[in-house]
Scaffold this active site. Sequence first.
Site, PDB file in Angstrom:
ATOM      1  N   GLU A   1      50.473  39.674  32.105  1.00  0.00           N
ATOM      2  CA  GLU A   1      50.105  40.805  31.261  1.00  0.00           C
ATOM      3  C   GLU A   1      51.375  41.425  30.691  1.00  0.00           C
ATOM      4  O   GLU A   1      52.196  41.974  31.425  1.00  0.00           O
ATOM      5  CB  GLU A   1      49.329  41.842  32.064  1.00  0.00           C
TER       6      GLU A   1
ATOM      7  N   GLY B   1      45.363  49.970  37.803  1.00  0.00           N
ATOM      8  CA  GLY B   1      46.794  49.706  37.668  1.00  0.00           C
ATOM      9  C   GLY B   1      47.071  48.218  37.732  1.00  0.00           C
ATOM     10  O   GLY B   1      46.229  47.384  37.376  1.00  0.00           O
ATOM     11  N   SER B   2      48.242  47.874  38.220  1.00  0.00           N
ATOM     12  CA  SER B   2      48.677  46.478  38.226  1.00  0.00           C
ATOM     13  C   SER B   2      48.003  45.691  39.342  1.00  0.00           C
ATOM     14  O   SER B   2      47.641  46.232  40.389  1.00  0.00           O
ATOM     15  CB  SER B   2      50.196  46.403  38.398  1.00  0.00           C
TER      16      SER B   2
ATOM     17  N   GLU C   1      40.422  48.209  39.093  1.00  0.00           N
ATOM     18  CA  GLU C   1      40.407  47.902  37.665  1.00  0.00           C
ATOM     19  C   GLU C   1      41.831  47.518  37.323  1.00  0.00           C
ATOM     20  O   GLU C   1      42.716  48.370  37.242  1.00  0.00           O
ATOM     21  CB  GLU C   1      39.919  49.106  36.865  1.00  0.00           C
ATOM     22  N   LEU C   2      42.048  46.219  37.134  1.00  0.00           N
ATOM     23  CA  LEU C   2      43.408  45.690  37.064  1.00  0.00           C
ATOM     24  C   LEU C   2      43.738  45.192  35.664  1.00  0.00           C
ATOM     25  O   LEU C   2      43.185  45.660  34.679  1.00  0.00           O
ATOM     26  CB  LEU C   2      43.574  44.596  38.120  1.00  0.00           C
TER      27      LEU C   2
ATOM     28  N   CYS D   1      45.036  47.404  29.160  1.00  0.00           N
ATOM     29  CA  CYS D   1      44.698  46.137  29.810  1.00  0.00           C
ATOM     30  C   CYS D   1      43.777  45.287  28.959  1.00  0.00           C
ATOM     31  O   CYS D   1      43.557  44.115  29.272  1.00  0.00           O
ATOM     32  CB  CYS D   1      44.093  46.380  31.186  1.00  0.00           C
TER      33      CYS D   1
END
Length: 475
Positions: free
Chosen positions: A375, A227-228, A247-248, A281
Amino acid sequence: MDVRPFWLAGSPALGEAELTVTNPHDGRVAGIASVPTPEQTERAVAAAHAVRKEAAGLPIHVRAEALAHVSRRLAERAEEIAALISAENGKPIFWARGEVGRAVATFRVAAEETRRFSGIAQRLDTEPAAAGRLAYITRQPHGPVLAITPFNFPLNLVAHKVAPAIAVGAPVIVKPAPATPLSSLLLGELLAETGLPEGMFSVLPVPNDRAGSLVEDPRLPVVSFTGSGPVGYAIKDQVPRKHVTLELGGNAAAVVLADADLDWAASRVALFSNYQAGQSCIAVQRVIVEESVLDAFTPKLLAAVDSLVVGDPADEKTQVGPLVSEQAAERVEQWIAEAVEGGARVLAGGGRDGATVAPTVLADVPADAKVVCEEVFGPVLVIQPVASADEAFAAVNDSKFGLQAGVFTRSLDLAFRANRELEVGGVIIGDVPSYRADQMPYGGVKESGIGREGLRSAMEDFTYEKVMVLTGLVL
């Protein structure tokens, strides 16, 4: 419309509240999910904790066949599942089918890796003092995994946490994104067909404000979050003694060098800056182009963007659908407006209709604009001209993120140089940064995360090495 049960320790259950999931394209109800009570959530965690030793001791063939069963069943129900993903997420059916296909492969590869994930022997008699000694090295699960999953790939990114957990014998509790719980619940249905032990898995669509208690629970020693960045690092700060994988996000760059195939590069950059409505992402957010080919590349790029079909995600021809919500689209619209106020030129798109943002290409964007530095998570692409490969690689690295980068070049020397110099977790040569094979290591550096996904890598992340030394052997 029937209320979908959640999965509590492998069995369907209903709570006292309900969550209505709507299609972001037209507001139609995609499904209704039952929400577990705090007491039911506690039962799920207690069951995962209770079964952890049995889970770790499951024979390899049991784990592998459970994963293979899920893979087969996903394939059998592929069209139904793709329609569900499209309905709850707004993803065009074209991309939803691709996600189901990837999930089929994810579980299949996990089954294969399970059968290969075995102990190794190491002779220790390299020195006289260790004569007759042999080490047997295995990997043991840390314990139950809390999997917190995002909305953009509501099936396959869940698979990337559930499959490796089961592969190594770790119970797993899935906390899906509130916007897209339906795909996770269907996956729970398939897992329930496998005969895995009670407590091996739960799917709990609890609201975000209740996730903190799960994160803090000592019976869940592993937290795997996608996520963020702000949320991910808040989780890591909240539980510094837990094993946390993150996992960003990213603001992925595609580099187009002077020797590139410009037609290929333009078509790929256009498509993969806008696939999933930019909600990936590793969607292309920055295209860094050598000035010597800028004038030739830009019209090719704009033509490719203009050719994309935007519309109803249920339409077979649609390539770009809505964002996950109108609120998300409004934010992207605001970021575009901010860039324009700072001097950016809109070469394509820029408009919004409800939750849909038109594929947008910007030029002359200030370096400190959000569409460059942060992002976007929307269909926005920024063109950045550079004088040379040196400047191109420096521009890629001029980011707090480092997930993946793409480099369009025919030069092996430049390819290997890019691999050496770019501060990212993955370098894709001859294509966009959006390429991901589900079996390969996947993850970032800097503020793009900690740890790696990709089946074997995640299996190693969910486990620790354990050594047994045998003594007095004749070797």
